[in-house]
Design a protein around this motif. Structure first.
Motif, short mmCIF file in Angstrom:
data_model
loop_
_atom_site.label_atom_id
_atom_site.label_comp_id
_atom_site.label_asym_id
_atom_site.label_seq_id
_atom_site.Cartn_x
_atom_site.Cartn_y
_atom_site.Cartn_z
N PHE A 99 64.53 -96.79 40.78
CA PHE A 99 63.85 -96.20 39.63
C PHE A 99 63.76 -94.67 39.71
CE2 PHE A 99 62.53 -100.60 39.62
CZ PHE A 99 62.84 -100.94 38.32
N ARG A 100 64.25 -94.09 40.78
CA ARG A 100 64.32 -92.63 40.81
C ARG A 100 65.61 -92.15 40.16
NH1 ARG A 100 62.23 -89.07 45.44
NH2 ARG A 100 60.54 -89.00 43.95
N THR A 101 66.70 -92.73 40.61
CA THR A 101 68.00 -92.26 40.11
C THR A 101 68.46 -93.06 38.88
OG1 THR A 101 69.19 -93.85 41.47
CG2 THR A 101 68.72 -91.71 42.47
N LEU A 102 67.79 -94.19 38.64
CA LEU A 102 68.21 -95.17 37.61
C LEU A 102 69.58 -95.76 37.90
CD1 LEU A 102 66.71 -93.82 34.27
CD2 LEU A 102 65.68 -95.22 36.07
N GLU A 103 69.98 -95.68 39.17
CA GLU A 103 71.19 -96.39 39.57
C GLU A 103 70.83 -97.86 39.80
OE1 GLU A 103 73.58 -92.88 41.88
OE2 GLU A 103 72.11 -94.05 42.96
N TRP A 104 71.80 -98.71 39.61
CA TRP A 104 71.56 -100.14 39.82
C TRP A 104 72.86 -100.80 40.22
CZ3 TRP A 104 74.20 -103.69 36.80
CH2 TRP A 104 74.85 -103.16 35.67
N ARG A 105 72.71 -101.95 40.87
CA ARG A 105 73.91 -102.73 41.16
C ARG A 105 73.54 -104.21 41.25
NH1 ARG A 105 74.58 -104.36 46.53
NH2 ARG A 105 73.35 -103.24 48.07
N PRO A 106 74.49 -105.08 40.85
CA PRO A 106 74.22 -106.51 40.95
C PRO A 106 74.21 -106.98 42.40
CG PRO A 106 76.42 -106.13 40.04
CD PRO A 106 75.81 -104.78 40.26
N VAL A 107 73.35 -107.91 42.72
CA VAL A 107 73.31 -108.51 44.06
C VAL A 107 73.51 -110.02 43.89
CG1 VAL A 107 71.88 -108.93 46.10
CG2 VAL A 107 71.73 -106.72 44.89
N PRO A 108 74.67 -110.54 44.30
CA PRO A 108 74.93 -111.99 44.14
C PRO A 108 73.90 -112.82 44.90
CG PRO A 108 76.94 -110.81 44.72
CD PRO A 108 75.81 -109.84 44.89
N LEU A 109 73.48 -113.92 44.32
CA LEU A 109 72.52 -114.80 44.98
C LEU A 109 73.27 -116.04 45.47
CD1 LEU A 109 69.65 -114.47 42.35
CD2 LEU A 109 69.75 -113.45 44.63
N PRO A 110 72.91 -116.53 46.65
CA PRO A 110 73.62 -117.71 47.20
C PRO A 110 73.15 -118.99 46.51
CG PRO A 110 71.95 -116.97 48.74
CD PRO A 110 71.88 -116.03 47.57
N LEU A 111 73.49 -119.11 45.23
CA LEU A 111 72.94 -120.22 44.44
C LEU A 111 73.56 -121.56 44.78
CD1 LEU A 111 72.59 -118.30 41.06
CD2 LEU A 111 70.76 -118.96 42.65
N GLU A 112 74.62 -121.54 45.60
CA GLU A 112 75.13 -122.82 46.07
C GLU A 112 74.20 -123.37 47.15
OE1 GLU A 112 76.35 -119.86 46.55
OE2 GLU A 112 76.34 -119.67 48.72
N ARG A 113 73.36 -122.51 47.72
CA ARG A 113 72.44 -122.97 48.78
C ARG A 113 70.99 -123.09 48.29
NH1 ARG A 113 73.17 -118.68 53.35
NH2 ARG A 113 71.58 -119.93 54.40
N ALA A 143 69.78 -106.65 52.04
CA ALA A 143 70.66 -106.74 53.21
C ALA A 143 70.73 -108.18 53.70
CB ALA A 143 70.15 -105.82 54.32
N ALA A 144 69.59 -108.87 53.71
CA ALA A 144 69.57 -110.25 54.19
C ALA A 144 70.35 -111.17 53.25
CB ALA A 144 68.13 -110.73 54.34
N LEU A 145 70.21 -110.96 51.94
CA LEU A 145 70.97 -111.77 50.98
C LEU A 145 72.46 -111.57 51.23
CD1 LEU A 145 68.96 -111.25 47.66
CD2 LEU A 145 69.44 -113.45 48.77
N GLU A 146 72.84 -110.31 51.45
CA GLU A 146 74.27 -110.03 51.64
C GLU A 146 74.78 -110.60 52.95
OE1 GLU A 146 74.55 -106.34 48.52
OE2 GLU A 146 74.20 -105.84 50.62
N ALA A 147 73.87 -110.76 53.91
CA ALA A 147 74.28 -111.34 55.20
C ALA A 147 74.12 -112.87 55.20
CB ALA A 147 73.44 -110.73 56.32
N GLY A 148 73.64 -113.42 54.10
CA GLY A 148 73.43 -114.88 54.04
C GLY A 148 72.25 -115.34 54.87
N ASP A 149 71.33 -114.42 55.19
CA ASP A 149 70.21 -114.72 56.07
C ASP A 149 68.97 -115.08 55.23
OD1 ASP A 149 68.13 -114.72 57.86
OD2 ASP A 149 68.43 -112.65 58.56
#
Ligand code: GLA
Length: 416
Positions: free
Chosen positions: A217-231, A312-318
């Motif tokens: 919310f400072r830079t108004l940058e954003w990016r999608p973060v995939p969710l492990p919805l198969e799990r 970070a944990a989502l991206e590591a599958g943790d």
């Protein structure tokens, strides 16, 4: 933040694990037919009827950070609001609510002040589009929604975004989604008069199928973060408790954060928002703030860190770490920021005692409303059963349980 009750709806299919397709496909023809019944010109020119939509949102983590220039990780969800409309050349906006048949409208050239009604969110958006130099035109519309109201799933931001898509040609005003989100936030802040941050509108404008959105919310940058919805799945539990004092308490928390920044900036001019305070700095600022203000700051500072740890944990599958972050977030909102409620705490406790629940926390502004739980696939029904059997006994209230899917942000569902 929803300032007031808005009674609109069509068939909220709660309590059952639901799939993303149903809402999107099912009701367009029904909406067109209902509009044709309410509005003769839609019946005369069915080829001109279009349908716009805006999703609700659930925040996975990063609560009360948006107005502190911090981070959040919300997702747009498949409880959504739709407007079927026929454009008009007369500068008049008229809307009928699908659920109750209630009508309201305004003139785009004489919008007037807010009236304390649901139409304010539409009128405010028209006003804000005008302020931003985005041309508007009138329409006759029918509005229906599956987003529970006053539940902290941002139905008000959904009205704003759907209105922005309904009021503009080409639909959406030919501006990027973040710009439209800011236009809608301005409607809420300046016209409706609720001093909320940008998270709700940003989540509902930027949402993506199957993904959460990491927002800065400072830079108004954003990016999608995939969710492990198969799990795992996202389950939203509505406590059924009204969000008592939510607007006044929300404003009070905001003011406390701003007051803290004013004090801290005197000692360190690099501090422009709580975003600039790192967890390492907390010990050194402790003596400069009263005890309560310090706890508010500690929540915000650590919550920002938790958002990044969660990503970070989502991206590591943790998922175990994701679950811990959610639980820490809830404890911090309960004990440090003090925006939880006995009902939210009970709902989270029931979830955390249920095998297969990865983590759970209150979501949104707090003081009532909903919790979010991340649940292993296959354990959804177990959580639903636990909530439906234990929560009423603990609180005397009737809960609702929704299995939700992350969906794309607001837009055109069916062209005219
Ligand atoms: C409400 C506001 C948001 C945000 C959350 C708390 O939903 O509308 O801007 O501040 O509360 O995280």
């Amino acid at each position: 933040m929803e300032g007031r009750q808005l009674a609109v709806g069509f068939d909220p299919r709660e309590e059952a694990p639901r799939s993303i397709g149903d809402v999107a496909c099912q009701d367009v023809e029904a909406l067109r037919a209902a509009l044709a019944e309410a509005e003769p010109r839609a019946a005369d020119r069915p080829d001109l009827v279009r349908v716009v939509r805006a999703p609700g949102r659930v925040n996975l983590i990063g609560e009360h950070t948006d107005y502190n220039d911090g981070f959040a990780l919300p997702a747009a969800i498949d409880l959504e609001l739709r407007i079927a409309l026929v454009p008009s050349a007369d500068r008049r906006v008229e809307i009928v609510l699908g659920e109750s048949g209630e009508r309201a409208g305004f003139d785009l050239d004489a919008i007037g002040p807010a009236q304390g009604r649901w139409i304010d969110y539409v009128a405010g958006t028209a006003w804000s589009l005008g302020q931003a130099g985005i041309p508007t035109r009138g329409f006759r519309g029918l509005l229906a929604s599956t987003i529970p109201t006053s539940a902290g799933l941002s139905s008000s931001a959904a009205i704003e975004l759907a209105s922005a898509w309904a009021l503009t040609d080409p639909p959406g005003g030919d501006v990027d989604a973040m710009t439209l989100a800011r236009v809608c936030q301005r409607a809420e802040n300046r016209y409706v008069g609720v001093n909320s941050g940008l998270m709700d509108q940003a989540a509902e404008a930027l949402g993506r199928d199957g993904e959460a959105i990491l927002l800065d919310f400072r830079t108004l940058e954003w990016r999608p973060v995939p969710l492990p919805l198969e799990r795992c799945r996202i389950i939203v539990c509505d406590t059924g408790s009204p969000r008592r004092l939510s607007v006044s308490q929300y404003n009070a928390r905001r003011a406390q954060c701003e007051a803290a920044v004013a004090v801290l900036a005197k000692g360190d001019r690099r501090i422009r928002a709580l975003r600039d305070v790192t967890p390492d700095m907390l010990a050194s600022i402790r003596g400069r703030l009263d005890e309560e203000t310090f706890r508010r700051c500690a929540h915000v500072v650590r919550e920002d860190e938790r958002v990044l740890r969660t990503v970070a944990a989502l991206e590591a599958g943790d998922l175990a770490t994701v679950g811990r972050c959610l639980v820490e977030s809830h404890e911090s909102l309960r004990d440090q920021y003090e925006v939880s409620s006995p009902e939210l705490d009970a709902m989270v406790e029931i979830a955390l005692a249920t095998p297969g629940v990865i983590g759970s926390r209150m979501t949104g502004a707090g003081f009532g409303g909903c919790t979010v739980a991340l649940v292993e696939r296959g354990a959804e029904a177990r959580l639903r059963d636990a909530v439906l059997s234990e929560y009423p006994a603990r609180t005397g209230l009737t809960p609702r349980v929704f299995a939700v899917e992350p969906v794309r942000g607001a837009g055109l569902l069916a062209a005219g």
